[in-house]
Design an enzyme around this catalytic site. Sequence first.
Site, mmCIF file in Angstrom:
data_model
loop_
_atom_site.group_PDB
_atom_site.id
_atom_site.type_symbol
_atom_site.label_atom_id
_atom_site.label_comp_id
_atom_site.label_asym_id
_atom_site.label_seq_id
_atom_site.Cartn_x
_atom_site.Cartn_y
_atom_site.Cartn_z
ATOM 1 N N LYS A 80 0.844 -1.203 0.000
ATOM 2 C CA LYS A 80 0.000 0.000 0.000
ATOM 3 C C LYS A 80 0.876 1.248 0.000
ATOM 4 O O LYS A 80 1.890 1.308 0.703
ATOM 5 C CB LYS A 80 -0.897 -0.028 1.241
ATOM 6 C CG LYS A 80 -2.006 1.024 1.259
ATOM 7 C CD LYS A 80 -2.871 0.856 2.513
ATOM 8 C CE LYS A 80 -4.009 1.857 2.568
ATOM 9 N NZ LYS A 80 -4.801 1.726 3.825
ATOM 10 N N SER A 155 -9.871 2.028 2.993
ATOM 11 C CA SER A 155 -8.999 2.760 2.094
ATOM 12 C C SER A 155 -8.090 1.885 1.230
ATOM 13 O O SER A 155 -7.610 2.318 0.198
ATOM 14 C CB SER A 155 -8.139 3.728 2.894
ATOM 15 O OG SER A 155 -7.237 3.024 3.725
ATOM 16 N N SER A 179 -9.843 -0.509 7.052
ATOM 17 C CA SER A 179 -9.272 -0.353 5.704
ATOM 18 C C SER A 179 -8.576 -1.584 5.149
ATOM 19 O O SER A 179 -8.232 -1.614 3.963
ATOM 20 C CB SER A 179 -8.296 0.827 5.679
ATOM 21 O OG SER A 179 -8.986 2.038 5.781
#
Lengths: 507, 99
Positions: A80, A155, A179
């Site tokens: 990420k 997210s 997330s």
Amino acid sequence: MSDLTRRTAAELADALAAGDTTSAEITEAHLARIEDVDGSVHAFLHVDAEGALAAARAADERRAAGRPASALDGVPIAVKDILTTVGLPTTCGSKILEGWVPPYDATVVARLKDAGLPILGKTNMDEFAMGSSTEHSAYGPTRNPWDLDRIPGGSGGGSAAAVAAFEAPLAIGTDTGGSIRQPGAVTGTVGVKPTFGGVSRYGLVALANSLDQAGPVTRTILDSALLHEVIGGHDPRDSTSIDQPLPALVDAARQGSSGDMSGVRIGVVKELGGEGYQAGVRARFDESVQLLVDAGATVVEVSCPSFVHALAAYYLILPSEASSNLAKFDAMRYGLRVLPDGVENPSAEEVMRASRDAGFGDEVKRRIILGTYALSSGYYDAYYGQAQKVRTLISRDFEAAFGQVDVLVSPTAPTTAFRLGEKVDDPVSMYLNDIATIPANLAGVPGLSLPSGLADEDGLPAGFQILAPAMADDRLYRVGAALETLLTKKWGGALLENAPELQGSAR
Amino acid sequence: MPDITREEVAHLADLARIDLSDAELDHLAPQLAVILDSIKSISEVAADDVPPTSHALPLTNVFREDEVRPGLTAEEALSGAPEVEQQRFSVPRILGEEA
């Protein structure tokens, strides 16, 4: 060997150990898959083909010399874009960090490199991890591989979509209010939020220091356990890192995969279900609970009355911490610097204001302003102070519940994936996606989501959440692996085999 | 608890050092009012005798040995700077014109 992208990380590791394939072949196969489908999915913000292949060749040399760096040496991974990576841009999905290349590696990234995992690239995310759909990325949304017109969750939608679309066997996510778990639920993948302090936050660009936690994003429970053992454990560079060894996670996953749940006590959280939860999500959840009962588990309903206030407490604590954390983006030392229009010889403060307006998106602005409000002197006691008390009540609910049962379970998210654009300008409706995942972050306990099946009304994946006491992450893996075994048997294969074939072309 | 007004949002943005245009204020202020409305119930939840929790882990004062460790070089530290001058961060003026 085109099917290399379809294998689990554990299978790839076994194939590497047996000498049946090489890390270079595996890495090339995934890079080719990214080239083929990421124009449609947009899971990646940056792909590092050269770096990944160099790391793969080094892994192959270690294997050839009989000295693999870890069980996963040579198995590629996506990271990420909120974790710092030397030599690779780290944008957090924000314009304010466009093109920023950090001078140091996050501890999680350093551990991946030490363990020999080639890093394929950095995955898309809601700006500074604020969102539940990845639509708040400044670089355009990621699309759900099950239906390209729908959100992949957020997210960490990029990491979940990369794994669901077979662009990477493994990925790293971060979970502040769900997330990792909510994207896992809506993409039919597995995601784990470890105990707070179980995985180092050093080099994780902070959204909310007291809530953020990095963890595995994978297609199977065993793969998550393998990855968790690589990235987890004490780090002196993170003052909130737990100075204790991790429980035996891989062992727990292997034990659970027998499917035997005898002696395991499971609590269904009364407050996380029922009204507001999509019928198909509830149906798959109830069936999963029944499978666990049939496998020998004792199931009771448990009430956690303060959980109904978790969302409100979270949306005071998170913006407060975020507004403070994001103050560092001042256009002075790194990141975007914008000069205000029509101002001659602007001051540093004027440049700061113009840069923050140009560099931050709407959701980030909303939360900075909300946090500034909650922390201001007239409202501090009524808002932030109250939220911290609610946090205590939620922790007490968990303590009482874990006095009766070994793990708690609920649906991971109240609905399946919604359509892109549907909630992007309706913040409260967007926030409700995390209603079942937030309590774990507030209390610091670990949580896992695995696919429970497809909802009848839309044929999209639903998620099953398991929560355990702090530092008992092994219980997630044991129960998760058991349910995975039982469901896979029922379905006659992995859920992702039902996902539509992605067409290899840019949209 | 009072609703949040457009003027208050403008003031808060000012405190947070974000220039918001009129259009942004029109867009964000009503949304913030809705968000605040959805969380205002929190003020009635917890009794006075409930202690606050700021952190999930009860850790205090984590120390390490006071020994030198490698850090970033000046070049590395300056590598992301918008502007560099003589191995320093170069910033816009910080004082008024006359000062």
